[in-house]
Design an enzyme around this catalytic site. Sequence first.
Site, short mmCIF file in Angstrom:
data_model
loop_
_atom_site.label_atom_id
_atom_site.label_comp_id
_atom_site.label_asym_id
_atom_site.label_seq_id
_atom_site.Cartn_x
_atom_site.Cartn_y
_atom_site.Cartn_z
N GLY A 1 0.80 8.54 1.45
CA GLY A 1 0.76 7.14 1.84
C GLY A 1 1.48 6.97 3.16
N GLN B 1 5.70 2.72 10.07
CA GLN B 1 6.13 4.12 10.21
C GLN B 1 5.58 4.80 11.45
OE1 GLN B 1 5.10 5.08 5.82
NE2 GLN B 1 6.85 6.39 6.31
N CYS C 1 10.02 9.96 1.47
CA CYS C 1 9.39 9.11 2.48
C CYS C 1 9.30 9.89 3.79
CB CYS C 1 10.24 7.85 2.69
SG CYS C 1 9.58 6.75 3.94
N LEU C 2 8.14 9.78 4.45
CA LEU C 2 7.95 10.50 5.72
C LEU C 2 8.92 10.03 6.79
CD1 LEU C 2 4.05 10.55 5.73
CD2 LEU C 2 5.56 12.51 5.38
N HIS D 1 5.82 1.32 -2.79
CA HIS D 1 6.61 1.93 -1.70
C HIS D 1 6.06 1.50 -0.33
CE1 HIS D 1 8.76 5.64 0.01
NE2 HIS D 1 7.97 5.26 1.00
N GLU D 2 4.73 1.53 -0.18
CA GLU D 2 4.14 1.20 1.13
C GLU D 2 4.28 -0.29 1.45
OE1 GLU D 2 3.74 3.67 2.83
OE2 GLU D 2 3.44 5.16 1.27
NI NI Z 1 7.79 5.74 3.07
#
Ligand code: NI
Length: 175
Positions: free
Chosen positions: A46, A51, A101-102, A143-144
């Site tokens: 995701g 981000q 998380c990225l 989360h997103e």
């Molecule tokens: Ni994230």
Amino acid sequence: MTARKIVTPPNPTLRRTAHKVRAFGPALQTLIDDMIETMRVAPGVGLAAPQVDVSQRVIVVEYAEQPEDPEAPPRPAKLYAAVNPEIVRRSHETVLGNEACLSLPGFMGEVERHEWVTVKGQDRHGRDFKLKPKGFLARIFQHEIDHLNGVLFIDHATEVWRIEEMAAQENLPPV
Ligand code: NI
């Protein structure tokens, strides 16, 4: 499709409330395509527009929900692009689970989420959709959508710990 740079704290875009999308033209199409590419290259399941340093209410999700019956054949991943997604209903039941998380490489945490949610929004062409993800897919959407409100999982994790990045990739795809 171009993979864009994923931003990390203290980039201020991550902490802003993202703007509602009103135009479904070529710029949005490029953004969504680039986000899909960025998510796949990362790799993650995701990604939210903040981000990639874009303060707009857009998320992409790609995840294979597996059947409860272990004998059933595995299902392929499904790709979602959601514009202006909004949680309109949520289960009373909550579940604890691990997240990465990225935008927070090297961290993992345990986060309480609703077991299922109802998400309303528009697809990439501006058509309304409604979706009722449950389990890990519901966790990804929560989360997103948090990202669109400037919220990171570490803000409401019951526990956060550091991990080896390689180990994280093997154990849990970040979002
Ligand atoms: Ni994230």
